[in-house]
Design an enzyme around this catalytic site. Structure first.
Site, PDB file in Angstrom:
ATOM      1  N   SER A  71       0.842  -1.198   0.000  1.00 58.94           N
ATOM      2  CA  SER A  71       0.000   0.000   0.000  1.00 58.94           C
ATOM      3  C   SER A  71       0.880   1.253   0.000  1.00 58.94           C
ATOM      4  O   SER A  71       1.578   1.523  -0.970  1.00 58.94           O
ATOM      5  CB  SER A  71      -0.957  -0.040   1.191  1.00 58.94           C
ATOM      6  OG  SER A  71      -1.918   0.987   1.119  1.00 58.94           O
ATOM      7  N   HIS A 105      -8.417   1.708  -0.007  1.00 58.64           N
ATOM      8  CA  HIS A 105      -8.453   0.812  -1.174  1.00 58.64           C
ATOM      9  C   HIS A 105      -9.882   0.412  -1.554  1.00 58.64           C
ATOM     10  O   HIS A 105     -10.112  -0.691  -2.031  1.00 58.64           O
ATOM     11  CB  HIS A 105      -7.564  -0.419  -0.940  1.00 58.64           C
ATOM     12  CG  HIS A 105      -6.109  -0.066  -0.818  1.00 58.64           C
ATOM     13  ND1 HIS A 105      -5.332   0.255  -1.911  1.00 58.64           N
ATOM     14  CD2 HIS A 105      -5.309   0.059   0.268  1.00 58.64           C
ATOM     15  CE1 HIS A 105      -4.105   0.544  -1.490  1.00 58.64           C
ATOM     16  NE2 HIS A 105      -4.071   0.447  -0.185  1.00 58.64           N
TER      17      HIS A 105
END
Length: 303
Positions: free
Chosen positions: A90, A197
């Protein structure tokens, strides 16, 4: 032997992070100084003196983790360690962008600072949350999310038996409860401030793309495996990639397996925590990973 760098994501922050590197490595110290110069804030004070509550705010944790991870990378380079491939979880993918030369260190700080601001704003404007689902097959979790009313999606494919879901609070809580009823060992709420996300981040992602259009991107000095596909990153349209990255699942399990298949079997987790080291053990018996967060860790690699 090829050595891969893994860079951790949000959630790895802790009090006094990076202090050992700052005090014992000139290269690491320069990273912290650059962080302060570019961001206009005291990143040393943020990392070394802030309580967990302050460190855990998205706007703070992202710049702090990026700085500490780049400091670990710089300390290893200072000692002559060469990295041949990289990937980041991430937020960690931004560290990989800087480590591989796709962006300069300074532009890396600018991107991460902007990303943290935009994601904090998005998190503050929506009531979202994330749950780690432990001990349930991915397909079962995916089906439960699809059948749950509201916005909730699988977002972090961490390793076998661990899949993170995220979305609107009511939907995520309902899906988490349904996963436990379906046999999950646990449904653990994560200490983050938003549903990362997911489509709830779409406005932030669009703004980040616009901001990234002013950044200079370069050819990588090493292969970088991306969260979005699990494959080697194609750098032809990076602003579009960064937009997609913010709203797409992190396919870490697939990414790590692909790296192993390509011969990258020795990894160092550079930065705070040992999360990715733990994932590695469960992804492949061929993958060896060690955490490098302190100067003692750096020296153990060199020796």
């Amino acid at each position: 032997m090829t050595i891969t760098a893994f860079f951790p994501g949000q959630g790895a922050q802790h009090e006094q992070m990076g202090l050992s590197l700052y005090e014992n490595s000139e290269a690491a110290k320069r990273i912290f100084e650059c962080a302060g110069d570019v961001t206009g804030q005291s990143v040393t004070k943020l990392c070394f003196e802030s309580p967990m509550e302050e460190l855990s705010r998205t706007i703070n944790s992202q710049i702090a983790i990026f700085t500490c991870s780049m400091a670990a990378f710089a300390a290893l380079q200072e000692r002559g360690v060469e990295i041949d491939a990289c990937a980041g979880f991430s937020l960690g993918e931004y560290t990989a962008l800087a480590a591989s030369g796709i962006v300069s260190l300074e532009d890396g700080f600018r991107l991460v600072q902007k990303r943290g601001e935009l994601m904090q704003k998005a998190a503050d404007s929506t009531d979202g949350c994330m749950y780690a689902i432990l001990g349930l097959d991915d397909a079962v979790v995916e089906k439960i999310c699809a059948e749950t009313e509201g916005v909730v999606l699988p977002v972090n494919y961490n390793c076998k038996g661990q899949l993170v879901i995220a979305g609107e609070r009511a939907a995520a809580e309902a899906a988490g409860a349904a996963c436990k009823e379906a046999g999950a060992r646990r449904a653990v709420p994560l200490a983050v401030s938003g549903a990362f996300h997911t489509p709830l981040m779409a406005p932030a992602a669009a703004e980040l793309r616009e901001f990234a259009s002013s950044i200079a991107f370069h050819a990588p000095s090493m292969p970088l495996y991306t969260n979005v596909t699990g494959a080697i990153l194609k750098t032809d349209d990076m602003p579009a990639h960064l937009e997609k990255h913010m709203v797409s699942p992190v396919r870490w399990k697939e990414l790590a397996a692909n790296m192993v298949a390509d011969g990258h079997k020795t990894a160092l987790e550079l930065g705070p925590g040992k999360t990715l080291t733990g994932f590695a053990r469960r992804i492949s018996k061929e993958l060896s990973c060690s955490a490098v967060e302190t100067m003692e860790n750096v020296l153990s690699v060199v020796e």
